[in-house]
Design a protein around this motif. Sequence first.
Motif, short mmCIF file in Angstrom:
data_model
loop_
_atom_site.label_atom_id
_atom_site.label_comp_id
_atom_site.label_asym_id
_atom_site.label_seq_id
_atom_site.Cartn_x
_atom_site.Cartn_y
_atom_site.Cartn_z
N ALA A 30 12.94 69.56 70.97
CA ALA A 30 13.99 70.04 70.07
C ALA A 30 14.43 69.00 69.04
N LYS A 31 14.60 67.75 69.46
CA LYS A 31 15.04 66.71 68.52
C LYS A 31 14.03 66.54 67.39
N LYS A 32 12.75 66.49 67.75
CA LYS A 32 11.69 66.36 66.74
C LYS A 32 11.67 67.58 65.84
N PHE A 33 11.90 68.78 66.42
CA PHE A 33 11.89 70.02 65.64
C PHE A 33 12.99 69.99 64.59
N LEU A 34 14.18 69.51 64.96
CA LEU A 34 15.29 69.44 64.01
C LEU A 34 15.02 68.45 62.88
N LYS A 35 14.28 67.39 63.15
CA LYS A 35 13.93 66.43 62.11
C LYS A 35 12.93 67.02 61.11
N MET A 36 12.02 67.84 61.62
CA MET A 36 10.93 68.34 60.80
C MET A 36 11.22 69.69 60.15
N ASN A 37 12.31 70.36 60.58
CA ASN A 37 12.64 71.68 60.06
C ASN A 37 14.10 71.74 59.65
N ASP A 38 14.39 72.65 58.74
CA ASP A 38 15.74 72.80 58.19
C ASP A 38 16.52 73.75 59.09
N VAL A 39 17.12 73.21 60.16
CA VAL A 39 17.90 74.00 61.11
C VAL A 39 19.38 73.88 60.73
N CYS A 40 19.99 75.02 60.47
CA CYS A 40 21.37 75.02 59.96
C CYS A 40 22.29 75.87 60.83
N ILE A 41 23.55 75.47 60.86
CA ILE A 41 24.62 76.31 61.40
C ILE A 41 25.53 76.64 60.24
N ASN A 42 25.64 77.91 59.94
CA ASN A 42 26.42 78.35 58.78
C ASN A 42 26.03 77.56 57.53
N GLN A 43 24.73 77.42 57.32
CA GLN A 43 24.13 76.81 56.14
C GLN A 43 24.30 75.30 56.04
#
Length: 224
Positions: free
Chosen positions: A19-32
């Motif tokens: 998950a940590k690596k995924f968040l670094k490599m992808n634009d994961v947002c909460i309320n933009q």
Amino acid sequence: MKRIDAYLSSLGYCSRSEAKKFLKMNDVCINQSRVFNTSIKANHSEISVNGEKLDDEKLLILLHKPDGYICSHNDAGKLIYSLLPQRWQNRNPKISTIGRLDIDTTGAILLTDDGELNHKLSSPKNSVPKIYEANLEKPLTQDIIDIFSSGEMILKGEEKALKPAKLDIVNPNLARLEIVEGKYHQVKRMFAYVGNKVLKLHRVSFYDFKVDDLKEGEYKLISI
């Protein structure tokens, strides 16, 4: 409300440890607003990945099964799940078919990761209708219509009679059959009971869901 990493892993985007690596490599947002902390909690509707909302927490998929694919997670060969996006294959709980189709049978099959819905649509008690088109080796005779609809047909190896089935003769070697059960090889065994052999079998619809607008191997999401 759940942790970001719990959503991502259960919906198949990545494993919990990734998950940590995924968040670094992808634009994961909460309320933009982009986030990098996997332990942050949010509601499902507040989260997006690369500008798209998260997949639904429970999926119902209508797929047009091609010939040669197996409705299993474990068997060798071409598995029906390989036709779905990889992240759907990684979901937890797993997506499973609602009932099965034989390897050489084509047509409508439903898949879901909603166990309650799977049980509801596959339980014989609920008499969910399924319509098939069968190409037969021998010409059909009118008396078969009454035999299939009698509610008295007992297949070899069974103790209980089948529920009444509706048979329409489309042409001498093509039948359209509606059944409300899903016993092992049921349609093929029913025609074998009257001395005929199914050469080709296609399921036109399952419940209210048809694959008229889908090519073999194509699928679409159904609103639950």
